[in-house]
Design a protein around this motif. Structure first.
Motif, PDB file in Angstrom:
ATOM      1  N   PHE A 137       0.689  -1.164  -0.168  1.00 16.73           N
ATOM      2  CA  PHE A 137      -0.010  -0.080   0.075  1.00 16.73           C
ATOM      3  C   PHE A 137       0.847   1.258  -0.146  1.00 16.73           C
ATOM      4  CE2 PHE A 137      -1.808  -3.467   2.740  1.00 16.73           C
ATOM      5  CZ  PHE A 137      -2.713  -3.825   1.911  1.00 16.73           C
ATOM      6  N   SER A 138       1.057   1.851  -1.255  1.00 22.15           N
ATOM      7  CA  SER A 138       2.055   2.921  -1.247  1.00 22.15           C
ATOM      8  C   SER A 138       1.887   4.172  -0.409  1.00 22.15           C
ATOM      9  CB  SER A 138       2.039   3.333  -2.837  1.00 22.15           C
ATOM     10  OG  SER A 138       1.011   4.031  -3.294  1.00 22.15           O
ATOM     11  N   ASP A 139       0.594   4.343  -0.018  1.00 21.40           N
ATOM     12  CA  ASP A 139      -0.072   5.503   0.709  1.00 21.40           C
ATOM     13  C   ASP A 139       0.098   5.306   2.276  1.00 21.40           C
ATOM     14  OD1 ASP A 139      -2.122   3.783   0.825  1.00 21.40           O
ATOM     15  OD2 ASP A 139      -3.677   5.119   0.860  1.00 21.40           O
ATOM     16  N   HIS A 140       0.541   3.964   2.774  1.00 19.21           N
ATOM     17  CA  HIS A 140       0.886   3.643   4.104  1.00 19.21           C
ATOM     18  C   HIS A 140       2.545   3.854   4.151  1.00 19.21           C
ATOM     19  CE1 HIS A 140      -2.897   0.904   4.527  1.00 19.21           C
ATOM     20  NE2 HIS A 140      -3.097   2.228   3.860  1.00 19.21           N
ATOM     21  N   PRO A 141       2.745   4.599   5.531  1.00 17.75           N
ATOM     22  CA  PRO A 141       4.146   4.663   5.780  1.00 17.75           C
ATOM     23  C   PRO A 141       4.583   3.309   6.298  1.00 17.75           C
ATOM     24  CG  PRO A 141       2.779   5.888   7.307  1.00 17.75           C
ATOM     25  CD  PRO A 141       1.958   5.288   6.222  1.00 17.75           C
ATOM     26  N   GLY A 142       5.923   3.167   6.504  1.00 21.08           N
ATOM     27  CA  GLY A 142       6.402   2.058   7.202  1.00 21.08           C
ATOM     28  C   GLY A 142       5.891   1.794   8.500  1.00 21.08           C
ATOM     29  N   CYS A 143       5.894   0.565   8.847  1.00 20.30           N
ATOM     30  CA  CYS A 143       5.647   0.109  10.273  1.00 20.30           C
ATOM     31  C   CYS A 143       6.274  -1.204  10.538  1.00 20.30           C
ATOM     32  CB  CYS A 143       4.106   0.443  10.530  1.00 20.30           C
ATOM     33  SG  CYS A 143       3.354  -0.711   9.233  1.00 20.30           S
ATOM     34  N   GLY A 144       5.640  -1.967  11.657  1.00 19.28           N
ATOM     35  CA  GLY A 144       6.134  -3.134  12.030  1.00 19.28           C
ATOM     36  C   GLY A 144       6.774  -3.339  13.222  1.00 19.28           C
ATOM     37  N   THR A 145       7.015  -4.461  13.761  1.00 17.68           N
ATOM     38  CA  THR A 145       7.417  -4.984  15.040  1.00 17.68           C
ATOM     39  C   THR A 145       8.613  -5.376  14.942  1.00 17.68           C
ATOM     40  OG1 THR A 145       6.432  -6.922  15.235  1.00 17.68           O
ATOM     41  CG2 THR A 145       5.061  -5.222  16.031  1.00 17.68           C
ATOM     42  N   ARG A 146       9.390  -5.659  15.828  1.00 16.63           N
ATOM     43  CA  ARG A 146      10.760  -6.450  15.895  1.00 16.63           C
ATOM     44  C   ARG A 146      10.517  -7.716  15.289  1.00 16.63           C
ATOM     45  NH1 ARG A 146      14.700  -5.390  20.428  1.00 16.63           N
ATOM     46  NH2 ARG A 146      13.198  -6.396  21.660  1.00 16.63           N
ATOM     47  N   LEU A 147      11.200  -8.341  14.776  1.00 18.50           N
ATOM     48  CA  LEU A 147      10.953  -9.828  14.373  1.00 18.50           C
ATOM     49  C   LEU A 147      10.973 -10.777  15.634  1.00 18.50           C
ATOM     50  CD1 LEU A 147      10.766 -12.177  12.450  1.00 18.50           C
ATOM     51  CD2 LEU A 147      13.283 -12.071  12.261  1.00 18.50           C
ATOM     52  N   GLN A 148      11.850 -10.224  16.708  1.00 23.43           N
ATOM     53  CA  GLN A 148      12.084 -11.317  17.461  1.00 23.43           C
ATOM     54  C   GLN A 148      10.935 -11.119  18.574  1.00 23.43           C
ATOM     55  OE1 GLN A 148      14.282  -9.165  16.739  1.00 23.43           O
ATOM     56  NE2 GLN A 148      15.219  -7.927  18.273  1.00 23.43           N
ATOM     57  N   ASP A 149      10.022  -9.869  18.501  1.00 15.43           N
ATOM     58  CA  ASP A 149       9.112  -9.655  19.296  1.00 15.43           C
ATOM     59  C   ASP A 149       7.545 -10.154  18.472  1.00 15.43           C
ATOM     60  OD1 ASP A 149      10.460  -8.872  21.259  1.00 15.43           O
ATOM     61  OD2 ASP A 149      10.435  -6.757  20.471  1.00 15.43           O
ATOM     62  N   THR A 150       7.540 -10.569  17.307  1.00 17.63           N
ATOM     63  CA  THR A 150       6.354 -10.667  16.613  1.00 17.63           C
ATOM     64  C   THR A 150       5.760 -12.014  16.851  1.00 17.63           C
ATOM     65  OG1 THR A 150       7.274  -9.399  14.608  1.00 17.63           O
ATOM     66  CG2 THR A 150       5.391 -10.712  14.327  1.00 17.63           C
ATOM     67  N   GLN A 151       4.576 -12.209  16.979  1.00 16.11           N
ATOM     68  CA  GLN A 151       3.925 -13.514  17.401  1.00 16.11           C
ATOM     69  C   GLN A 151       3.864 -14.300  16.391  1.00 16.11           C
ATOM     70  OE1 GLN A 151      -0.292 -13.017  18.051  1.00 16.11           O
ATOM     71  NE2 GLN A 151      -0.656 -15.328  18.577  1.00 16.11           N
ATOM     72  N   VAL A 152       4.263 -15.785  16.524  1.00 15.02           N
ATOM     73  CA  VAL A 152       4.560 -16.810  15.625  1.00 15.02           C
ATOM     74  C   VAL A 152       2.925 -17.320  15.382  1.00 15.02           C
ATOM     75  CG1 VAL A 152       5.389 -19.052  15.239  1.00 15.02           C
ATOM     76  CG2 VAL A 152       6.642 -17.405  16.341  1.00 15.02           C
ATOM     77  N   ILE A 153       2.718 -17.284  14.082  1.00 13.27           N
ATOM     78  CA  ILE A 153       1.196 -17.928  13.792  1.00 13.27           C
ATOM     79  C   ILE A 153       1.384 -19.244  13.076  1.00 13.27           C
ATOM     80  CG2 ILE A 153      -0.614 -17.288  12.173  1.00 13.27           C
ATOM     81  CD1 ILE A 153      -0.472 -14.240  12.609  1.00 13.27           C
ATOM     82  N   ASP A 154       2.409 -19.397  12.185  1.00 10.77           N
ATOM     83  CA  ASP A 154       2.407 -20.546  11.298  1.00 10.77           C
ATOM     84  C   ASP A 154       3.763 -21.317  12.158  1.00 10.77           C
ATOM     85  OD1 ASP A 154       0.516 -20.030   9.453  1.00 10.77           O
ATOM     86  OD2 ASP A 154       1.937 -18.515   8.882  1.00 10.77           O
ATOM     87  N   SER A 155       3.629 -22.578  12.267  1.00 12.29           N
ATOM     88  CA  SER A 155       4.483 -23.587  12.632  1.00 12.29           C
ATOM     89  C   SER A 155       4.314 -24.845  12.102  1.00 12.29           C
ATOM     90  CB  SER A 155       4.704 -23.704  14.226  1.00 12.29           C
ATOM     91  OG  SER A 155       5.565 -24.377  14.613  1.00 12.29           O
ATOM     92  N   PRO A 156       5.065 -25.323  11.322  1.00 12.32           N
ATOM     93  CA  PRO A 156       6.602 -24.818  10.723  1.00 12.32           C
ATOM     94  C   PRO A 156       6.268 -23.794   9.912  1.00 12.32           C
ATOM     95  CG  PRO A 156       5.955 -26.833   9.549  1.00 12.32           C
ATOM     96  CD  PRO A 156       4.805 -26.655  10.771  1.00 12.32           C
TER      97      PRO A 156
END
Length: 478
Positions: free
Chosen positions: A83-102
């Motif tokens: 989405f080009s009108d959305h600025p950057g964002c996001g959490t740190r990888l180590q703090d992001t919730q795991v949804i898919d395993s494996p």
């Protein structure tokens, strides 16, 4: 000369590193999947387990047996991409919730070589530090290829401007985001740069090494690599004015060509046995399609978009290069090509025309192939850049450069590169939304890790370093 090429490589690496620090993690196309794949490959998971194809997880997706936290990367960029009108964002990888395993990766069946390079950077586990180091490993490999490209043209006493013009803003962005296409493009630049020496059989250890490494990397980086390798060799042979017979070249370089032959065999085995493993399970089965003629027509109409993307798109195809900057770059590009046509060197002119014709053909083949599998036209600008970079390299070699005009051309390249970097910063700091470009100077929703103004300063310094360290002609041409 060799030392100057090394300095240029260091400066190019610095430029790519700055671009890496000024964009959010996973802002490159397919970067989350590239990161998961990189982590898996260096941990012994070369392919992973099969996943049945679906619109979200296509033919090449696999699951891999690594720390599930790596897979959290797949969730991070969707607050801003595509989405080009959305600025950057996001959490740190180590703090992001795991949804898919494996964890899964859409790149699970893609050729393996580039992921070994970026995989080295994942040594620190599923953390932001690993992502940044993986990006830097790709930048380092690309900068090395650019350095040997400059060394190759300077050994022939040619201007390095052709190599500089082949380094597009979009390529710098890709090299800063661990994308395999960056390695493919830079390997192609090195191959285009060294082929005239190969055909003249100017035997030097560095020349043979460059030919061997660049050719092998191009063959092994993407499924279409062997085809690009053959096309570059044939078109380069057409462009060279003084050359030996192909048979003599083959005899003199049989060791390197044997290496490339093994690489082609491995690439063919990978394509038939792994990459194409389940493409017969067509997602397009039962979906109405258009005629082949209509597909080819759509592919031809797609070419202007692909050329736009090739010069510079700084996101998931959502962040085009500033319009005036792309016009300026194309004008610079075509001025050099026009000057080369004035030399009336028929073979080289035919070679540049052949690149244009072959590029059109490749676009049609790619789009028709994607349409057959996905009912969508999936060719992207980065897929044709390995061919297109041959044009400025050939064109700039056809005439003697006045040192003053070398400096003017390189300075223009530098201005466009900084302009492009500011365009990328606008996209991620405030988003592309109307006439809001100046908002990034005062009201940013996202900031680069080093801060906005230090990043802008480093962007300028690293670009100036590249411009200053390009090996210019020692004396003005007569």
């Amino acid at each position: 000369m060799r030392l100057r090429s090394i300095y240029l490589g260091v400066a190019a690496f610095a430029l790519m590193a700055v671009w890496s620090l000024m964009t959010p993690l996973f802002s490159g196309p397919d970067e989350p999947s590239n990161f998961v794949r990189s982590a898996a490959v260096v941990r012994g998971q070369w392919v992973g387990d099969n996943v049945l194809p679906s619109p979200l997880k296509s033919y090449w997706t696999t699951t891999v047996d690594i720390d599930p936290q790596f897979g959290a990367a797949n969730n991070i960029p969707w607050c801003f991409a595509p989405f080009s009108d959305h600025p950057g964002c996001g959490t740190r990888l180590q703090d992001t919730q795991v949804i898919d395993s494996p964890p899964w990766t859409n790149m699970g069946r893609y050729p393996i070589v580039p992921f070994f390079i970026t995989g080295i950077g994942t040594a620190f586990g599923a953390t932001d530090l690993s992502v940044r180091l993986a990006r830097l490993m790709m930048s380092l490999a690309c900068a090395g290829l650019l350095a040997v490209s400059i060394a190759a043209v300077r050994r022939r006493l040619e201007s390095g401007i052709g190599v500089l013009l082949s380094l597009l803003p979009g390529t710098v962005f890709l090299a800063s985001t661990m994308n395999p296409s960056a390695l493919e493009i830079c390997a192609a630049i090195a191959l285009w740069s060294t082929m005239p020496s190969v055909f003249a059989i100017e035997r030097t250890r560095l020349g043979s090494l460059t030919f061997g490494i660049a050719g092998a990397l191009l063959i092994l980086t993407r499924a279409i690599g062997p085809v690009l390798y053959v096309l570059i060799i044939l078109i380069s042979y057409l462009a060279v004015k003084e050359r030996r017979s192909l048979a003599e070249v083959a005899r003199k370089l049989r060791g390197v060509l044997a290496l490339h032959g093994v690489a082609v065999l491995f690439a063919a085995w990978w394509y038939l046995g792994i990459y194409s493993f389940q493409t017969n399970n067509s997602l397009a089965a039962g979906v109405p399609g258009i005629s082949l003629r209509s597909q080819m027509n759509e592919a031809l109409h797609h070419i202007p978009t692909l050329l736009d993307q090739a010069v510079g798109n700084f996101g998931w195809l959502d962040a085009p290069m500033p319009r005036i900057a792309i016009v300026a770059f194309c004008a610079l590009y075509f001025l050099v090509v026009a000057r080369s046509f004035a030399t009336r060197q028929v073979g080289a002119i035919m070679a540049m025309l052949a690149i244009s014709a072959v590029t059109i053909l490749v676009v049609i083949i790619l789009d028709v192939n994607y349409y057959a599998m996905l009912r969508a036209f999936g060719a992207q600008g980065r897929h044709i850049v390995p061919l297109l970079v041959g044009v400025p390299i050939i064109a700039a070699s056809l005439f003697s450069w006045n040192r003053k005009w070398e400096i003017v051309t390189a300075s223009a390249w530098g201005i466009i590169m900084v302009w492009s970097g500011l365009g990328a910063l606008r996209r991620y700091t405030v988003g592309i939304n109307g006439d809001n470009a100046l908002d990034m100077l005062r009201d940013r929703a996202w900031n680069p890790i080093l801060g906005f103004w230090p990043t802008v300063m480093l962007l300028g310094i690293s670009t100036i370093a590249v411009v200053c360290l390009v090996p210019y002609s020692r004396t003005p041409a007569e």
